[in-house]
Enzyme design. Structure first.
Site, PDB file in Angstrom:
ATOM      1  N   ASP A  69       0.841  -1.205   0.000  1.00  0.00           N
ATOM      2  CA  ASP A  69       0.000   0.000   0.000  1.00  0.00           C
ATOM      3  C   ASP A  69       0.873   1.251   0.000  1.00  0.00           C
ATOM      4  OD1 ASP A  69      -2.302  -1.638   0.232  1.00  0.00           O
ATOM      5  OD2 ASP A  69      -1.907  -1.837   2.382  1.00  0.00           O
ATOM      6  N   HIS A 125      -5.336  -3.693   5.505  1.00  0.00           N
ATOM      7  CA  HIS A 125      -4.899  -4.022   4.145  1.00  0.00           C
ATOM      8  C   HIS A 125      -6.060  -4.586   3.321  1.00  0.00           C
ATOM      9  CE1 HIS A 125      -2.247  -4.999   0.883  1.00  0.00           C
ATOM     10  NE2 HIS A 125      -2.595  -6.268   0.928  1.00  0.00           N
TER      11      HIS A 125
HETATM   12  N1  LIG Z   1      -0.150  -8.579   1.822  1.00  0.00           N
HETATM   13  C1  LIG Z   1       0.079  -8.259   0.558  1.00  0.00           C
HETATM   14  O1  LIG Z   1       0.468  -7.147   0.237  1.00  0.00           O
HETATM   15  C2  LIG Z   1      -0.125  -9.257  -0.518  1.00  0.00           C
HETATM   16  C3  LIG Z   1      -0.765 -10.434  -0.242  1.00  0.00           C
HETATM   17  N2  LIG Z   1      -0.931 -11.379  -1.209  1.00  0.00           N
HETATM   18  C4  LIG Z   1      -1.542 -12.646  -0.807  1.00  0.00           C
HETATM   19  O2  LIG Z   1      -0.534 -13.647  -0.781  1.00  0.00           O
HETATM   20  C5  LIG Z   1      -1.118 -14.925  -1.039  1.00  0.00           C
HETATM   21  C6  LIG Z   1      -0.359 -15.634  -2.148  1.00  0.00           C
HETATM   22  O3  LIG Z   1      -0.535 -14.975  -3.377  1.00  0.00           O
HETATM   23  P1  LIG Z   1       0.124 -15.576  -4.717  1.00  0.00           P
HETATM   24  O4  LIG Z   1       1.539 -15.885  -4.479  1.00  0.00           O
HETATM   25  O5  LIG Z   1      -0.242 -14.658  -5.803  1.00  0.00           O
HETATM   26  O6  LIG Z   1      -0.699 -16.946  -4.857  1.00  0.00           O
HETATM   27  P2  LIG Z   1      -0.232 -18.286  -5.598  1.00  0.00           P
HETATM   28  O7  LIG Z   1      -1.427 -19.154  -5.737  1.00  0.00           O
HETATM   29  O8  LIG Z   1       0.544 -17.946  -6.812  1.00  0.00           O
HETATM   30  O9  LIG Z   1       0.782 -18.935  -4.556  1.00  0.00           O
HETATM   31  C7  LIG Z   1       0.385 -19.421  -3.333  1.00  0.00           C
HETATM   32  C8  LIG Z   1       1.302 -20.559  -2.962  1.00  0.00           C
HETATM   33  O10 LIG Z   1       0.919 -21.031  -1.666  1.00  0.00           O
HETATM   34  C9  LIG Z   1       1.060 -22.409  -1.683  1.00  0.00           C
HETATM   35  N3  LIG Z   1       0.292 -23.044  -0.621  1.00  0.00           N
HETATM   36  C10 LIG Z   1      -1.022 -23.351  -0.558  1.00  0.00           C
HETATM   37  N4  LIG Z   1      -1.301 -23.968   0.585  1.00  0.00           N
HETATM   38  C11 LIG Z   1      -0.151 -24.052   1.276  1.00  0.00           C
HETATM   39  C12 LIG Z   1       0.207 -24.604   2.526  1.00  0.00           C
HETATM   40  N5  LIG Z   1      -0.699 -25.197   3.304  1.00  0.00           N
HETATM   41  N6  LIG Z   1       1.479 -24.524   2.914  1.00  0.00           N
HETATM   42  C13 LIG Z   1       2.409 -23.931   2.124  1.00  0.00           C
HETATM   43  N7  LIG Z   1       2.138 -23.396   0.925  1.00  0.00           N
HETATM   44  C14 LIG Z   1       0.869 -23.466   0.511  1.00  0.00           C
HETATM   45  C15 LIG Z   1       0.591 -22.847  -3.071  1.00  0.00           C
HETATM   46  O11 LIG Z   1       1.049 -24.147  -3.391  1.00  0.00           O
HETATM   47  C16 LIG Z   1       1.199 -21.760  -3.919  1.00  0.00           C
HETATM   48  O12 LIG Z   1       2.486 -22.131  -4.384  1.00  0.00           O
HETATM   49  C17 LIG Z   1      -2.574 -14.651  -1.378  1.00  0.00           C
HETATM   50  O13 LIG Z   1      -3.382 -14.864  -0.247  1.00  0.00           O
HETATM   51  C18 LIG Z   1      -2.575 -13.177  -1.772  1.00  0.00           C
HETATM   52  O14 LIG Z   1      -3.828 -12.582  -1.593  1.00  0.00           O
HETATM   53  C19 LIG Z   1      -0.447 -11.204  -2.469  1.00  0.00           C
HETATM   54  C20 LIG Z   1       0.187 -10.030  -2.796  1.00  0.00           C
HETATM   55  C21 LIG Z   1       0.375  -8.949  -1.866  1.00  0.00           C
HETATM   56  O1  LIG Z   2      -5.030  -7.436  -3.588  1.00  0.00           O
HETATM   57  C1  LIG Z   2      -4.653  -8.621  -3.536  1.00  0.00           C
HETATM   58  O2  LIG Z   2      -5.367  -9.591  -3.762  1.00  0.00           O
HETATM   59  C2  LIG Z   2      -3.234  -8.875  -3.133  1.00  0.00           C
HETATM   60  C3  LIG Z   2      -2.822  -7.803  -2.233  1.00  0.00           C
HETATM   61  O3  LIG Z   2      -3.038  -7.861  -1.058  1.00  0.00           O
HETATM   62  C4  LIG Z   2      -2.319  -6.577  -2.837  1.00  0.00           C
HETATM   63  O4  LIG Z   2      -1.913  -6.580  -4.016  1.00  0.00           O
HETATM   64  O5  LIG Z   2      -2.316  -5.553  -2.143  1.00  0.00           O
END
Ligand SMILES: NC(=O)C1=CN([C@@H]2O[C@H](COP(=O)(O)OP(=O)(O)OC[C@H]3O[C@@H](n4cnc5c(N)ncnc54)[C@H](O)[C@@H]3O)[C@@H](O)[C@H]2O)C=CC1
Ligand SMILES: O=C([O-])CC(=O)C(=O)O
Length: 349
Positions: free
Chosen positions: A185, A225
């Site tokens: 953010d 967030h």
């Molecule tokens: N806080 C933030 O600023 C952000 C948060 N996110 C969040 O991060 C998370 C991941 O996003 P992406 O990488 O895009 O998703 P993705 O689907 O590409 O990757 C998620 C990974 O987690 C793994 N996974 C699932 N269950 C698991 C478990 N029990 N133990 C270990 N690994 C496990 C999957 O196998 C996959 O490799 C989402 O919830 C997304 O909303 C994403 C971007 C920014």
């Molecule tokens: O918005 C989403 O799903 C992932 C996230 O938290 C971000 O990009 O800020």
């Protein structure tokens, strides 16, 4: 009889072939004596996890990098481990290897779980990600209870309270060491404001500002967030800048909705690096994060925090808000209260 050259090649090959390769790297590192921290990424094979692994492998503060996922982590580990930087990389696949992945870690970064699809809110991820975060945090409590935890999995407004309850149950909760990652953010806000300021020459108090570098811009983003809980304090932008009410409304919405457009790992790596610099003892490391807080009546809230050896050593107050921000704060608190309660109830029920 083999030539001495081919014997040497055979000896080298024995060292460089998996699984010896990482072992040898480790010996080389031990001989070089590179200091650093042990970092685990849980969910390392995902979109965020893979890029984050790459960025953490480039971080000189990292000496050991553990990559854990329930799928594909061996391939990702092989890929990352060939980078010519000092950190030793080890891969861990599936629940039976979770404890090995976590043992001895200083920092655990958690981007595990499902991401949003178009049209979904972050809260729509709760049903799946809540259980994933619970299991992973149970592992942290057992294997590295003193590690700093960076929680990325959404909905952060609920997964941080979930983690807190898991740690309380295990008797390991240290509020200073549990941080929800909201850095994205802030990087969005800094970027959008810098572009805006560069285009709207003359809106800055100190005269004209052309080609403003986003790194020079500091926008505090507080609250949480998700949606309206993301509250950029545009009245506190540095360098000082004035926006019309329409500009404020536009920029605020743009920052709040940034996640529906693009997600990336850079901000997570930036925040992890800040945590490591704090652990190392660097002074003046300040970032926004979603932490246990007394800044409002809510038990968790994002604001600027000072990162040190203990984790989030100081949580800063919000500073003066204008009328627009005060209204935004009330909206943010209302939604946040529900998200926090939902996370807490998930463990307590
Ligand atoms: N806080 C933030 O600023 C952000 C948060 N996110 C969040 O991060 C998370 C991941 O996003 P992406 O990488 O895009 O998703 P993705 O689907 O590409 O990757 C998620 C990974 O987690 C793994 N996974 C699932 N269950 C698991 C478990 N029990 N133990 C270990 N690994 C496990 C999957 O196998 C996959 O490799 C989402 O919830 C997304 O909303 C994403 C971007 C920014
Ligand atoms: O918005 C989403 O799903 C992932 C996230 O938290 C971000 O990009 O800020």
């Amino acid at each position: 009889m083999e030539s001495s050259s081919s014997q040497r090649v055979a000896r080298i090959a024995a060292h460089l072939n998996p699984p010896n390769f990482e072992l040898r790297r480790e010996e080389c590192r031990a001989k070089g004596g590179a200091p650093g921290f042990k970092v685990a990424i849980l969910g390392a094979a995902g979109g965020i996890g893979q890029s984050l692994a790459l960025l953490m492998k480039m971080n000189p503060l990292v000496s050991v990098l553990h990559l854990y996922d329930v799928v594909n982590s061996p391939g990702v580990t092989a890929d990352i481990s060939h980078m010519d930087t000092t950190a030793v990389v080890r891969g861990f696949l599936g629940q039976p290897q979770l404890e090995a992945a976590l043992t001895g870690m200083d920092l655990v970064v958690i981007p595990a779980g499902v991401p949003r699809k178009p049209g979904m809110t972050r809260d729509d991820l709760f049903n799946i990600n809540a259980g994933i975060v619970r299991t992973l945090c149970e592992g942290v409590a057992k294997c590295c209870p003193n590690a700093v935890v960076n929680l990325i999995s959404n909905p952060v407004n609920s997964t941080v309270p979930i983690a807190a309850e898991v740690f309380k149950k295990a008797g390991t909760y240290n509020p200073k060491r549990l941080l929800g990652v909201t850095t994205l953010d802030v990087t969005r806000a800094n970027t959008f404001v810098s572009i805006f300021a560069t285009l709207l020459v003359g809106t800055f108090g100190q005269g004209e500002v052309l080609g403003l570098d986003p790194k020079m811009v500091d926008v505090p983003v507080v609250g949480g967030h998700a949606g309206v809980t993301i509250l950029p304090l545009l009245s506190q932008v540095k360098p000082p800048c004035s926006f019309t009410p329409e500009e404020t409304e536009y920029l605020t919405k743009r920052i709040q909705d940034g996640g529906t457009e693009v997600v990336q790992a850079y901000a997570a790596a930036k925040f992890a690096d800040a945590c490591l610099r704090g652990l190392k003892g660097d002074a003046g490391v300040v970032e926004c994060a979603f932490v246990a807080s007394e800044v409002t009546e809510l038990p968790f809230f994002a604001s600027k925090v000072r990162l040190g050896r203990a984790g989030a050593e100081e949580v800063y107050q919000l500073g003066p808000l204008n009328e627009y921000e005060r209204i935004g704060l009330e909206k943010a608190k209302k939604e946040l209260a529900e998200s926090i309660q939902k996370g807490t109830n998930f463990i307590k029920k």
